[in-house]
Design an enzyme around this catalytic site. Structure first.
Site, PDB file in Angstrom:
ATOM      1  N   CYS A   1     -40.319 -13.329  17.795  1.00  0.00           N
ATOM      2  CA  CYS A   1     -41.659 -13.885  17.612  1.00  0.00           C
ATOM      3  C   CYS A   1     -41.594 -15.127  16.717  1.00  0.00           C
ATOM      4  O   CYS A   1     -42.131 -15.162  15.610  1.00  0.00           O
ATOM      5  CB  CYS A   1     -42.574 -12.821  16.999  1.00  0.00           C
ATOM      6  SG  CYS A   1     -44.322 -13.266  17.076  1.00  0.00           S
ATOM      7  N   GLU A   2     -40.880 -16.122  17.198  1.00  0.00           N
ATOM      8  CA  GLU A   2     -40.748 -17.422  16.534  1.00  0.00           C
ATOM      9  C   GLU A   2     -40.666 -18.480  17.616  1.00  0.00           C
ATOM     10  O   GLU A   2     -39.832 -18.386  18.528  1.00  0.00           O
ATOM     11  CB  GLU A   2     -39.472 -17.482  15.682  1.00  0.00           C
ATOM     12  CG  GLU A   2     -39.456 -16.593  14.461  1.00  0.00           C
ATOM     13  CD  GLU A   2     -40.357 -17.101  13.349  1.00  0.00           C
ATOM     14  OE1 GLU A   2     -40.706 -18.304  13.370  1.00  0.00           O
ATOM     15  OE2 GLU A   2     -40.711 -16.283  12.477  1.00  0.00           O
TER      16      GLU A   2
ATOM     17  N   ARG B   1     -27.661 -19.641  14.511  1.00  0.00           N
ATOM     18  CA  ARG B   1     -27.211 -21.019  14.279  1.00  0.00           C
ATOM     19  C   ARG B   1     -28.111 -22.076  14.913  1.00  0.00           C
ATOM     20  O   ARG B   1     -28.344 -23.127  14.287  1.00  0.00           O
ATOM     21  CB  ARG B   1     -25.766 -21.190  14.730  1.00  0.00           C
ATOM     22  CG  ARG B   1     -24.767 -20.382  13.907  1.00  0.00           C
ATOM     23  CD  ARG B   1     -23.318 -20.740  14.236  1.00  0.00           C
ATOM     24  NE  ARG B   1     -23.005 -22.091  13.833  1.00  0.00           N
ATOM     25  CZ  ARG B   1     -22.847 -23.101  14.675  1.00  0.00           C
ATOM     26  NH1 ARG B   1     -22.985 -22.915  15.987  1.00  0.00           N
ATOM     27  NH2 ARG B   1     -22.576 -24.302  14.221  1.00  0.00           N
TER      28      ARG B   1
ATOM     29  N   TYR C   1     -29.203 -24.497  12.109  1.00  0.00           N
ATOM     30  CA  TYR C   1     -28.462 -25.759  12.054  1.00  0.00           C
ATOM     31  C   TYR C   1     -28.745 -26.687  13.235  1.00  0.00           C
ATOM     32  O   TYR C   1     -28.091 -27.713  13.370  1.00  0.00           O
ATOM     33  CB  TYR C   1     -26.951 -25.488  12.053  1.00  0.00           C
ATOM     34  CG  TYR C   1     -26.444 -24.620  10.946  1.00  0.00           C
ATOM     35  CD1 TYR C   1     -26.696 -24.913   9.612  1.00  0.00           C
ATOM     36  CD2 TYR C   1     -25.670 -23.496  11.230  1.00  0.00           C
ATOM     37  CE1 TYR C   1     -26.202 -24.124   8.594  1.00  0.00           C
ATOM     38  CE2 TYR C   1     -25.161 -22.685  10.222  1.00  0.00           C
ATOM     39  CZ  TYR C   1     -25.437 -23.011   8.895  1.00  0.00           C
ATOM     40  OH  TYR C   1     -24.951 -22.211   7.902  1.00  0.00           O
TER      41      TYR C   1
ATOM     42  N   TYR D   1     -19.858 -16.974  12.849  1.00  0.00           N
ATOM     43  CA  TYR D   1     -21.177 -17.016  12.207  1.00  0.00           C
ATOM     44  C   TYR D   1     -22.304 -16.529  13.102  1.00  0.00           C
ATOM     45  O   TYR D   1     -23.465 -16.826  12.843  1.00  0.00           O
ATOM     46  CB  TYR D   1     -21.477 -18.419  11.665  1.00  0.00           C
ATOM     47  CG  TYR D   1     -20.406 -18.907  10.736  1.00  0.00           C
ATOM     48  CD1 TYR D   1     -20.288 -18.372   9.463  1.00  0.00           C
ATOM     49  CD2 TYR D   1     -19.469 -19.838  11.140  1.00  0.00           C
ATOM     50  CE1 TYR D   1     -19.279 -18.777   8.609  1.00  0.00           C
ATOM     51  CE2 TYR D   1     -18.458 -20.253  10.306  1.00  0.00           C
ATOM     52  CZ  TYR D   1     -18.357 -19.719   9.034  1.00  0.00           C
ATOM     53  OH  TYR D   1     -17.356 -20.113   8.197  1.00  0.00           O
TER      54      TYR D   1
ATOM     55  N   PRO E   1      -8.822 -21.212   7.486  1.00  0.00           N
ATOM     56  CA  PRO E   1      -9.585 -21.386   8.722  1.00  0.00           C
ATOM     57  C   PRO E   1     -10.421 -20.151   9.037  1.00  0.00           C
ATOM     58  O   PRO E   1      -9.973 -19.022   8.858  1.00  0.00           O
ATOM     59  CB  PRO E   1      -8.496 -21.581   9.779  1.00  0.00           C
ATOM     60  CG  PRO E   1      -7.317 -20.834   9.224  1.00  0.00           C
ATOM     61  CD  PRO E   1      -7.387 -21.022   7.730  1.00  0.00           C
ATOM     62  N   GLY E   2     -11.627 -20.376   9.476  1.00  0.00           N
ATOM     63  CA  GLY E   2     -12.491 -19.282   9.914  1.00  0.00           C
ATOM     64  C   GLY E   2     -12.981 -19.546  11.315  1.00  0.00           C
ATOM     65  O   GLY E   2     -12.565 -18.932  12.287  1.00  0.00           O
TER      66      GLY E   2
ATOM     67  N   GLY F   1     -12.234 -25.748   7.532  1.00  0.00           N
ATOM     68  CA  GLY F   1     -13.220 -26.718   7.983  1.00  0.00           C
ATOM     69  C   GLY F   1     -12.983 -27.341   9.330  1.00  0.00           C
ATOM     70  O   GLY F   1     -13.843 -28.076   9.829  1.00  0.00           O
TER      71      GLY F   1
END
Length: 460
Positions: free
Chosen positions: A380-381, A349, A353, A409, A310-311, A267
């Protein structure tokens, strides 16, 4: 979305990799271009195309060593008292798995696919821990066959694993994930330690669980696991975790169980913008160590073997993503949009987020910022925006935009939205660039498609 200025001058690299916006080998070369791992980013973009993930091997290795050395310094210098597990969901591919394993780390996996990839990379099964709130029977069997540790998340998994473990020569190692009731200030979607979470056993369910485990000899209960969230800058919640977990530890012992391993999750956050100020890896490990030592000492318990996962803080700052700039659209007194050849399919992301990033122009990283633009992806967004209202130098089609800290990610959450092939990835070190992920082709996109004969006949 928070505004993020581009950096006109390459800053000093921080001592802890997670505190640096750039990979730790980043510099500006004689050509005036951004360079990572001894490789010119502009030349890489020309040779391999864009979008392009560029991964700095030195940054990942230094992150691994920082975690290992910090546990030895602050917790115990006994080699078997701490194990760092790479949370491979951050970026799971064979090369990254093999790299962290070479540095002595184990792996945290959350699916059969991640487990299979780790095994294909040569990671020993006894250094792999399988997580997840839904594990199929096939995934559990793969973990058993590999000799991996299974982290139980619910009673259904316990029942399936009890059945599957019948007849095994050795008991299957299991841990129990608990929601410790600790909240931290992070995005709602990445808080996992508070009680209202899909992950882990509620503390009120532990008596029943421990009683059942005590009656299943084919499962070897080795310890407890908790994870309180992601992209955390606070140290106090991690310090508090030891006291919460020791209460569950004592409860397990009352049922005749003998836990020896405590997994505190991961985290720790990284720096995505100049405004971000995460603790260093060493500060995080020191805080967690202090919390565990104090709690277990007060309870009169021997120190457990501690594991962490950990990532993001291992791989996030290792990577930049290079894009080719296209056209622009100016809306007077409102906004100027700058288009690039990637977007939400290689970095979901920001739209997911509202994540903020920092950028630089790789072919002119020291040019002064003179305009405020919003960098839009090609999908197309309307929400496909990589960077909102950022300051950039004068920019023209064909320039190479480098978005920083994209190692966590981004590839792992990438998609083929709008049937756009996923990018290639390079591992760079000492002037050498090795392809670790091939760029997808249009034929890759349709490889799994099946066209019924009746539709083919009508199309003709």
């Amino acid at each position: 979305m928070v505004s993020t200025p581009a950096l006109p001058v390459l800053p000093t690299i921080a001592a802890s990799p997670n505190q640096s916006l750039y990979p730790i080998t980043a510099t500006i070369n004689a050509a005036g271009h951004l360079e990572v791992g001894g490789c010119d980013v502009v030349e890489l973009a020309t040779q391999y195309g864009t979008p392009l993930y560029i991964v700095d091997e030195t940054t990942i290795r230094q992150s691994c060593r920082s975690y290992r050395d910090s546990w030895s310094r602050h917790y115990s210098d006994e080699a078997d008292k701490a194990l760092v597990l790479y949370a491979s969901k951050a970026w799971n591919c064979k090369a990254i798995c093999a790299l962290v394993a070479e540095e002595g780390l184990g792996l945290d996996v959350v699916s059969g696919g991640e487990l299979y990839t780790a095994l294909e990379a040569g990671v020993p099964g006894d250094r792999i821990y399988l997580h997840g709130n839904y594990k199929s029977a096939a995934e559990l069997q793969l973990a058993i066959d590999a000799g991996a540790t299974v982290v139980l998340d619910n009673l259904h998994e316990l029942q399936m694993l009890t059945h599957l473990a019948q007849g095994q020569q050795q008991p299957v190692r299991v841990m129990v994930r608990v929601t410790p009731g600790i909240e931290c200030h992070t995005h709602e979607y990445i808080r996992t330690g508070h009680l209202d979470s899909k992950f882990g056993f509620d503390p009120n369910a532990l008596d029943d669980l421990f009683e059942r485990l005590s009656q299943v000899p084919q499962l070897a209960f080795v310890g407890l696991h908790a994870h309180i969230g992601s992209q955390i800058f606070e140290l106090q919640p991690h310090t508090d975790l030891g006291n919460a977990m020791v209460q569950f530890w004592l409860k397990a012992r009352r049922y005749g169980l003998d836990p020896t391993e405590l997994n505190v999750g991961g985290g720790l956050g990284i720096r995505y913008t100049e405004a971000d100020d995460p603790p260093s890896i060493d500060e995080w490990v020191q805080a967690v160590s202090a919390g565990i030592k104090q709690s277990f000492d007060l309870a009169g318990l021997p120190l457990p073997k501690v594991l962490c996962e950990p990532g993001r803080s291992l791989v996030g700052s290792s990577t930049i993503t290079a894009y080719t700039v296209g056209g622009s659209k100016e809306i007077p007194e409102i906004r100027t949009y700058l288009s690039v050849d990637g977007g939400m399919s290689d970095n979901p992301r920001p739209i997911t987020y509202q994540a903020a990033y920092t950028s630089a122009i790789a072919n002119r990283p020291n040019a002064d910022p003179v305009q405020t633009v919003t960098v839009a992806g090609k999908h197309c967004e309307s929400g496909d925006v990589l960077l909102k209202d950022v300051r950039l130098p004068a920019i023209a089609p064909g320039d190479i935009l480098a978005v920083l800290a994209t190692g966590a990610y981004n590839y792992s959450m990438a998609s083929n939205y709008n049937r756009i092939p996923r990018p290639a990835a390079l591992l760079v070190d000492g002037g050498r660039a090795d392809t670790i992920i091939e760029r997808e082709t249009y034929s890759d996109l349709v490889r799994q498609d099946r066209l019924p004969i009746r539709l083919t006949a009508r199309a003709r």
